[in-house]
Scaffold this motif. Structure first.
Motif, PDB file in Angstrom:
ATOM      1  N   ALA A   1       0.830  -1.220   0.000  1.00  0.00           N
ATOM      2  CA  ALA A   1       0.000   0.000   0.000  1.00  0.00           C
ATOM      3  C   ALA A   1       0.862   1.268   0.000  1.00  0.00           C
ATOM      4  CB  ALA A   1      -0.930  -0.014   1.205  1.00  0.00           C
ATOM      5  N   GLN A   2       1.946   1.255   0.769  1.00  0.00           N
ATOM      6  CA  GLN A   2       2.752   2.497   0.846  1.00  0.00           C
ATOM      7  C   GLN A   2       3.533   2.772  -0.445  1.00  0.00           C
ATOM      8  OE1 GLN A   2       3.419  -0.222   2.765  1.00  0.00           O
ATOM      9  NE2 GLN A   2       5.617  -0.586   2.940  1.00  0.00           N
ATOM     10  N   ASP A   3       3.558   1.791  -1.371  1.00  0.00           N
ATOM     11  CA  ASP A   3       4.328   1.986  -2.610  1.00  0.00           C
ATOM     12  C   ASP A   3       3.484   2.401  -3.811  1.00  0.00           C
ATOM     13  OD1 ASP A   3       6.736   1.429  -1.410  1.00  0.00           O
ATOM     14  OD2 ASP A   3       6.613  -0.727  -1.802  1.00  0.00           O
ATOM     15  N   VAL A   4       2.153   2.429  -3.666  1.00  0.00           N
ATOM     16  CA  VAL A   4       1.311   2.732  -4.835  1.00  0.00           C
ATOM     17  C   VAL A   4       1.655   4.103  -5.425  1.00  0.00           C
ATOM     18  CG1 VAL A   4      -0.665   1.231  -4.287  1.00  0.00           C
ATOM     19  CG2 VAL A   4      -0.600   3.570  -3.385  1.00  0.00           C
ATOM     20  N   LYS A   5       2.132   5.017  -4.592  1.00  0.00           N
ATOM     21  CA  LYS A   5       2.424   6.380  -5.074  1.00  0.00           C
ATOM     22  C   LYS A   5       3.628   6.435  -6.035  1.00  0.00           C
ATOM     23  CE  LYS A   5       4.880   7.587  -0.764  1.00  0.00           C
ATOM     24  NZ  LYS A   5       4.656   6.310  -0.063  1.00  0.00           N
ATOM     25  N   LYS A   6       4.328   5.326  -6.188  1.00  0.00           N
ATOM     26  CA  LYS A   6       5.483   5.316  -7.101  1.00  0.00           C
ATOM     27  C   LYS A   6       5.122   4.806  -8.498  1.00  0.00           C
ATOM     28  CE  LYS A   6       8.479   3.764  -3.344  1.00  0.00           C
ATOM     29  NZ  LYS A   6       9.081   2.509  -2.900  1.00  0.00           N
TER      30      LYS A   6
ATOM     31  N   LEU B   1      -5.969   3.596 -15.707  1.00  0.00           N
ATOM     32  CA  LEU B   1      -4.680   3.534 -15.027  1.00  0.00           C
ATOM     33  C   LEU B   1      -4.541   4.869 -14.304  1.00  0.00           C
ATOM     34  CD1 LEU B   1      -2.366   1.450 -15.121  1.00  0.00           C
ATOM     35  CD2 LEU B   1      -1.377   2.776 -16.984  1.00  0.00           C
ATOM     36  N   VAL B   2      -4.329   4.848 -13.004  1.00  0.00           N
ATOM     37  CA  VAL B   2      -4.241   6.093 -12.235  1.00  0.00           C
ATOM     38  C   VAL B   2      -2.780   6.321 -11.888  1.00  0.00           C
ATOM     39  CG1 VAL B   2      -5.035   7.290 -10.159  1.00  0.00           C
ATOM     40  CG2 VAL B   2      -6.527   5.616 -11.290  1.00  0.00           C
ATOM     41  N   GLU B   3      -2.239   7.474 -12.322  1.00  0.00           N
ATOM     42  CA  GLU B   3      -0.806   7.721 -12.148  1.00  0.00           C
ATOM     43  C   GLU B   3      -0.487   8.120 -10.710  1.00  0.00           C
ATOM     44  OE1 GLU B   3       1.241   6.829 -14.480  1.00  0.00           O
ATOM     45  OE2 GLU B   3       3.032   7.531 -13.463  1.00  0.00           O
ATOM     46  N   LYS B   4       0.378   7.368 -10.068  1.00  0.00           N
ATOM     47  CA  LYS B   4       0.937   7.676  -8.745  1.00  0.00           C
ATOM     48  C   LYS B   4      -0.092   8.185  -7.719  1.00  0.00           C
ATOM     49  CE  LYS B   4       5.576   8.407 -10.531  1.00  0.00           C
ATOM     50  NZ  LYS B   4       5.658   8.570 -11.934  1.00  0.00           N
ATOM     51  N   PRO B   5      -1.117   7.386  -7.419  1.00  0.00           N
ATOM     52  CA  PRO B   5      -2.131   7.825  -6.440  1.00  0.00           C
ATOM     53  C   PRO B   5      -1.609   7.732  -5.001  1.00  0.00           C
ATOM     54  CG  PRO B   5      -2.564   5.572  -7.099  1.00  0.00           C
ATOM     55  CD  PRO B   5      -1.369   6.020  -7.903  1.00  0.00           C
ATOM     56  N   SER B   6      -2.272   8.427  -4.088  1.00  0.00           N
ATOM     57  CA  SER B   6      -1.961   8.234  -2.670  1.00  0.00           C
ATOM     58  C   SER B   6      -2.593   6.900  -2.264  1.00  0.00           C
ATOM     59  CB  SER B   6      -2.552   9.376  -1.846  1.00  0.00           C
ATOM     60  OG  SER B   6      -3.956   9.339  -1.998  1.00  0.00           O
ATOM     61  N   PRO B   7      -2.109   6.270  -1.177  1.00  0.00           N
ATOM     62  CA  PRO B   7      -2.675   4.975  -0.774  1.00  0.00           C
ATOM     63  C   PRO B   7      -4.197   5.058  -0.581  1.00  0.00           C
ATOM     64  CG  PRO B   7      -0.686   5.429   0.477  1.00  0.00           C
ATOM     65  CD  PRO B   7      -0.960   6.661  -0.342  1.00  0.00           C
ATOM     66  N   GLU B   8      -4.707   6.207  -0.097  1.00  0.00           N
ATOM     67  CA  GLU B   8      -6.162   6.345   0.140  1.00  0.00           C
ATOM     68  C   GLU B   8      -6.946   6.369  -1.170  1.00  0.00           C
ATOM     69  OE1 GLU B   8      -4.161   9.420   1.347  1.00  0.00           O
ATOM     70  OE2 GLU B   8      -3.361   7.680   2.418  1.00  0.00           O
ATOM     71  N   ASP B   9      -6.352   6.965  -2.210  1.00  0.00           N
ATOM     72  CA  ASP B   9      -7.082   7.116  -3.482  1.00  0.00           C
ATOM     73  C   ASP B   9      -6.830   5.977  -4.460  1.00  0.00           C
ATOM     74  OD1 ASP B   9      -8.026   9.510  -2.554  1.00  0.00           O
ATOM     75  OD2 ASP B   9      -6.392  10.679  -3.437  1.00  0.00           O
TER      76      ASP B   9
END
Ligand code: UTP
Length: 280
Positions: free
Chosen positions: A163-168, A189-197
């Motif tokens: 989860a903490q890596d989705v932003k990459k 495809l969602v580019e570099k989202p925050s873990p919440e989004d």
């Protein structure tokens, strides 16, 4: 014609994250134990049946062309010096006569989308492969697996991340339950989202099979994140009109655009070679 008659290798980036390593050596030629990063990508394309390899390169990186061109005189010298094993190592990386190698230049590294567009005139067929060489995938070759599973639209290699890596990463918005199976249909495809989004934890990595209609989307693209022309923006635009699929590959991916990734890949490759030697 095989689905993957053509594979494109974008190799025109600056590789700034690896400076000073990349000040004079392109990151694609940095070593992964016994072979340069780029060699793994070329072998993967050949394993997928590619007959045309298109390298999108930059004038500041002539070493990439030098690496790919055969050096018959060196091979002959090694043979006449009785160094047959070393000559064989060079033979092993020499491309067959049935494989066409094309170089095209990207004058400025304006982003991956822009780099892929530079290959447009050289792509044959309805779909083509793209390999980002700095994503080294060891174990089962990724592109052949994807080609076997591909039917239409755009397919991207996918892997589950924490989860903490989705932003990459670019993260898939799946149409179905992602927990099962290798092939995952997605709506976006969602580019570099925050873990919440983040719509899932399924991340896109550097292997693509793209419908050639991607070039229309790339021509219409405006600069996105970081002011660069992003390939994922063009894929996202197409996702409304054609299939978008993630393919959960079996191999092990190493981000060789980072120091830790290069080291991890070298260690994994050393283990692979040691095992192969022990099995001989
Ligand atoms: P990266 O973004 O990882 O490469 O692109 P980079 O820009 O060279 O790296 P940093 O961030 O400065 O360290 C992935 C692949 O796409 C190519 C790169 O050469 C790399 O193989 N690329 C990237 C291009 O060919 N052109 C571009 O404009 C951007």
């Amino acid at each position: 014609m095989s689905v993957l008659d053509t594979v494109v290798f974008p190799v025109a980036g600056r590789g700034t994250r690896l400076l000073p390593l990349t000040k004079s050596v392109p990151k694609e030629l940095l070593p992964v134990y016994d072979k340069p990063v780029l060699q793994f990508a070329v072998e993967e394309a050949l394993a997928a049946g590619a007959k045309r390899l298109v390298f999108v390169t930059h004038a500041s990186k002539p070493a990439i062309g030098d690496y790919l061109r055969p050096d018959d005189s060196l091979t002959e010298t090694l043979r006449s010096d009785g160094k047959a094993r070393l000559a064989e190592a060079l033979d092993a990386i020499t491309l067959g006569r049935d494989v066409e190698v094309i170089f095209t230049e990207q004058d400025e590294p304006l982003g991956l989308g822009h780099a892929v567009l530079m290959a447009a005139d050289h792509v044959r067929g309805d779909a083509f492969g793209v390999i980002l060489p700095d994503d080294v995938i060891l174990g089962e070759p990724c592109l052949p697996e994807m080609a076997a599973a591909y039917d239409s639209g755009h397919m991207i290699a996918a892997m589950d991340v924490a989860a903490q890596d989705v932003k990459k990463y670019g993260i898939f918005r799946p149409l179905t339950d992602t927990s099962l199976g290798r092939v995952v249909r997605a709506s976006a495809l969602v580019e570099k989202p925050s873990p919440e989004d983040a719509p899932s934890r399924l991340a896109a990595v550097g292997r693509y099979i793209l419908d050639t209609r991607i070039f229309d989307a790339l021509r219409q693209l405006s600069p996105g994140a970081g002011g660069e022309y992003q390939l994922t923006d063009a894929i996202a635009a197409d996702a409304t009109s054609m299939n978008l699929t993630g393919y959960r590959f079996s191999g092990e991916r190493h981000d060789c655009g980072s120091h830790a990734g290069l080291l991890g890949a070298a260690n994994a490759r050393a283990a692979e070679v040691t095992q192969a030697v022990a099995a001989e």
